[in-house]
Design a protein around this motif. Structure first.
Motif, PDB file in Angstrom:
ATOM      1  N   TYR A 130      -0.224 -12.391  -2.107  1.00  0.00           N
ATOM      2  CA  TYR A 130      -0.416 -11.301  -1.149  1.00  0.00           C
ATOM      3  C   TYR A 130      -1.494 -11.640  -0.120  1.00  0.00           C
ATOM      4  N   ASP A 131      -1.393 -10.982   1.035  1.00  0.00           N
ATOM      5  CA  ASP A 131      -2.429 -11.184   2.056  1.00  0.00           C
ATOM      6  C   ASP A 131      -3.615 -10.254   1.763  1.00  0.00           C
ATOM      7  N   ASP A 132      -4.668 -10.404   2.537  1.00  0.00           N
ATOM      8  CA  ASP A 132      -5.912  -9.673   2.251  1.00  0.00           C
ATOM      9  C   ASP A 132      -5.728  -8.158   2.303  1.00  0.00           C
ATOM     10  N   GLY A 133      -4.910  -7.698   3.268  1.00  0.00           N
ATOM     11  CA  GLY A 133      -4.710  -6.247   3.402  1.00  0.00           C
ATOM     12  C   GLY A 133      -4.090  -5.673   2.138  1.00  0.00           C
ATOM     13  N   GLY A 135       5.952  -3.363   6.328  1.00  0.00           N
ATOM     14  CA  GLY A 135       4.549  -3.760   6.279  1.00  0.00           C
ATOM     15  C   GLY A 135       3.798  -3.524   7.568  1.00  0.00           C
ATOM     16  N   ASN A 136       4.548  -3.131   8.610  1.00  0.00           N
ATOM     17  CA  ASN A 136       3.893  -2.888   9.901  1.00  0.00           C
ATOM     18  C   ASN A 136       3.860  -1.398  10.229  1.00  0.00           C
ATOM     19  N   GLU A 185      -3.269   2.163   5.897  1.00  0.00           N
ATOM     20  CA  GLU A 185      -4.644   1.980   6.410  1.00  0.00           C
ATOM     21  C   GLU A 185      -5.156   0.589   6.025  1.00  0.00           C
ATOM     22  N   PHE A 186      -4.695   0.071   4.898  1.00  0.00           N
ATOM     23  CA  PHE A 186      -5.178  -1.230   4.415  1.00  0.00           C
ATOM     24  C   PHE A 186      -4.247  -2.367   4.840  1.00  0.00           C
ATOM     25  N   VAL A 187      -2.949  -2.044   4.900  1.00  0.00           N
ATOM     26  CA  VAL A 187      -1.946  -3.126   4.902  1.00  0.00           C
ATOM     27  C   VAL A 187      -1.413  -3.446   6.285  1.00  0.00           C
ATOM     28  N   ILE A 242       6.177  -0.262  -4.034  1.00  0.00           N
ATOM     29  CA  ILE A 242       5.933  -1.275  -2.999  1.00  0.00           C
ATOM     30  C   ILE A 242       6.587  -2.593  -3.392  1.00  0.00           C
ATOM     31  N   TYR A 243       7.372  -3.158  -2.460  1.00  0.00           N
ATOM     32  CA  TYR A 243       7.750  -4.560  -2.583  1.00  0.00           C
ATOM     33  C   TYR A 243       7.368  -5.212  -1.249  1.00  0.00           C
TER      34      TYR A 243
END
Ligand code: P6P
Length: 341
Positions: free
Chosen positions: A220-223, A300-301, A332-334, A265-266
Motif C-alpha cells: 500500500y501507499d502512504d495514504g 482511490g481518487n 481524507e487520508f487516501v 476496501i480493495y
C-alpha cells in the motif's frame, strides 16, 4: 413471520410495478428469472462436498483464475436461464472473454442486458464460507431487432436499471436495488420462494467495521497506510477502535457492510494500481446498491464509482464502499491526485 404475512418476491415486484402505470412488468420478469437461477445454483451450493462438484474444474477463466466446478455450473445456469428469458438480449460474465448476444429474433427485441459474476468468492467454496452471485441490469443502448453490442455492456453504473446479489450464506438471500430502493428476500426452502425479509434496506451512515485484506499492506501507499493506522488507533471522535472483519468474499463482506455499516476496501497498490475487483460486474452493482441505501462508493481518487466511464469489459477499479461518513473519512487520508481508473 406468519404464512399470512409472507410476501414473495414476485408479489413484491408486481406491487412495485403497479406504482408506475406505464411499466410493462418486463423488469419484474427478469428479476424473477435471475431469482430462479439463484435457486438452481443454491441447490448445488448447498450439497457441495457431497457430490463431485467441489474443487477445480481444471480450466482457467479469462482472468487466468482457476475455475471451480461450481463457478462453471453457476455460469452455465445463468446463461441458459437468461437465454430463455423473454427480457434479456444478451449477457456478459466474469467467466467469459466477451459479451454474448442471444441469437434469436425474440431476444433481438429484448430491451435489457445482464452482466454478472456468477459465483463470486468461489475460492471460499471448499471452506464453506459464504459466496454469492452478483448481477447488473442495463437497458440496452443498441438498436432493437438486432444483436446487442459491446456498447450495451460498457455503460456507466449511473445507467443501471437494477442491480443485486444472491448470497449463499447461513440462509440464501436475494438483495436488489432499483431507483425505488433496496429490498432483501430470504429463500423459504419449504415453498421454494424468496420472501420479503429486509424491506427498504439502509446502510448506516456511521459504522465501526473496516474490511480490507491487511495482508497486502506491504504494497500500500502512504495514504492507505495512514488510514489503516487511523482505523487501529482509538480515535478521539469515535472512542474505541474499529473492528476488522474480512471474509474474502465480496458479496459476504458487502452484505455485512450494507446491514451493519462499515467500510469495505480493495485499494490499488504498487503492484496493481487498479486493485483487483472488476468495475462492470462487481463494483458498479455494489455501488448502485449501497448508494440506493444511502451509502457511498468511490475509487482511490474520490471519484464516484457509478460515474466512471468503462473502457473494457473486465477492467478493474480500486473501491472504497460503505457508510458515507467512513468513506469520506478514508478519502481524507487516501485521495490520490492522479486518476487511477
Ligand atoms: P483477496 C474473490 O476472489 C474476490 O474476487 C472477491 O469476492 C473478494 O472480495 C476478493 O476477491 C478477495 O481478494 O486478494 O483478498 O483474496
Amino acid at each position: 413471520m406468519s404464512q399470512s404475512k409472507l410476501i414473495t418476491m414476485d408479489e413484491f415486484t408486481i406491487q412495485e410495478t403497479r406504482k408506475f402505470p406505464q411499466a410493462t412488468g418486463d423488469l419484474s420478469a427478469l428479476l424473477r428469472d435471475i431469482g430462479l437461477a439463484g435457486k438452481i445454483i443454491n441447490k448445488q451450493v448447498r450439497k457441495a462436498g457431497l457430490v463431485d462438484i467441489l474443487g477445480q474444474h481444471g480450466a482457467t477463466n479469462v482472468q487466468g483464475e482457476e475455475q471451480m466446478k461450481l463457478d462453471v455450473y453457476a455460469n452455465d445456469t445463468l446463461i441458459n436461464i437468461l437465454k430463455n428469458c423473454t427480457e434479456c438480449a444478451g449477457i456478459a460474465s466474469e467467466e467469459n472473454d466477451d459479451h454474448m448476444s442471444y441469437e434469436d429474433t425474440f431476444s433481438f427485441n429484448s430491451k435489457y442486458v445482464v452482466l454478472f459474476d456468477p459465483l463470486d468468492g468461489s475460492s471460499n467454496i471448499d471452506v464453506n464460507a459464504s459466496i454469492g452471485t452478483i448481477f447488473a441490469i442495463y437497458r440496452r443502448v443498441s438498436e432493437l431487432g438486432k444483436p446487442c453490442t459491446q456498447a450495451d455492456f460498457l455503460q456507466q453504473g449511473r445507467n443501471l436499471v437494477a442491480a443485486g446479489y444472491i448470497i449463499y450464506g447461513s440462509s440464501t438471500m436475494m438483495v436488489y436495488a432499483t431507483r425505488l430502493g433496496v429490498n432483501g428476500f430470504t429463500l423459504e426452502p419449504s415453498i421454494g420462494e424468496f420472501c420479503l425479509s429486509h424491506p427498504n434496506m439502509k446502510c448506516p451512515e456511521k459504522g465501526k467495521i473496516y474490511s480490507i485484506n491487511q495482508g497486502n499492506s506491504v504494497k500500500y501507499d502512504d495514504g492507505m497506510l495512514s488510514y489503516l493506522s487511523y482505523c487501529m488507533e482509538s480515535n478521539k471522535e469515535e472512542g474505541r477502535p474499529y473492528s476488522q472483519r474480512y471474509i474474502g468474499s465480496m458479496v459476504a463482506d458487502m452484505h455485512r457492510t450494507l446491514i451493519k455499516g462499515g467500510i469495505f476496501i480493495y485499494p490499488g497498490d504498487k503492484g496493481a494500481p487498479n486493485g483487483k475487483l472488476r468495475l462492470q460486474y462487481e463494483c458498479n452493482p455494489m455501488a448502485f446498491i449501497i448508494e440506493a441505501a444511502g451509502g457511498r462508493a468511490v475509487n482511490g481518487n474520490g471519484e464516484n464509482i457509478l460515474d466512471i466511464r468503462p473502457t473494457e469489459l473486465h477492467q478493474r477499479v480500486p473501491v472504497f464502499i460503505g457508510s458515507k461518513n467512513m468513506v469520506d473519512k478514508a478519502m481524507e487520508f487516501v485521495k490520490t491526485k492522479e486518476t487511477v481508473a
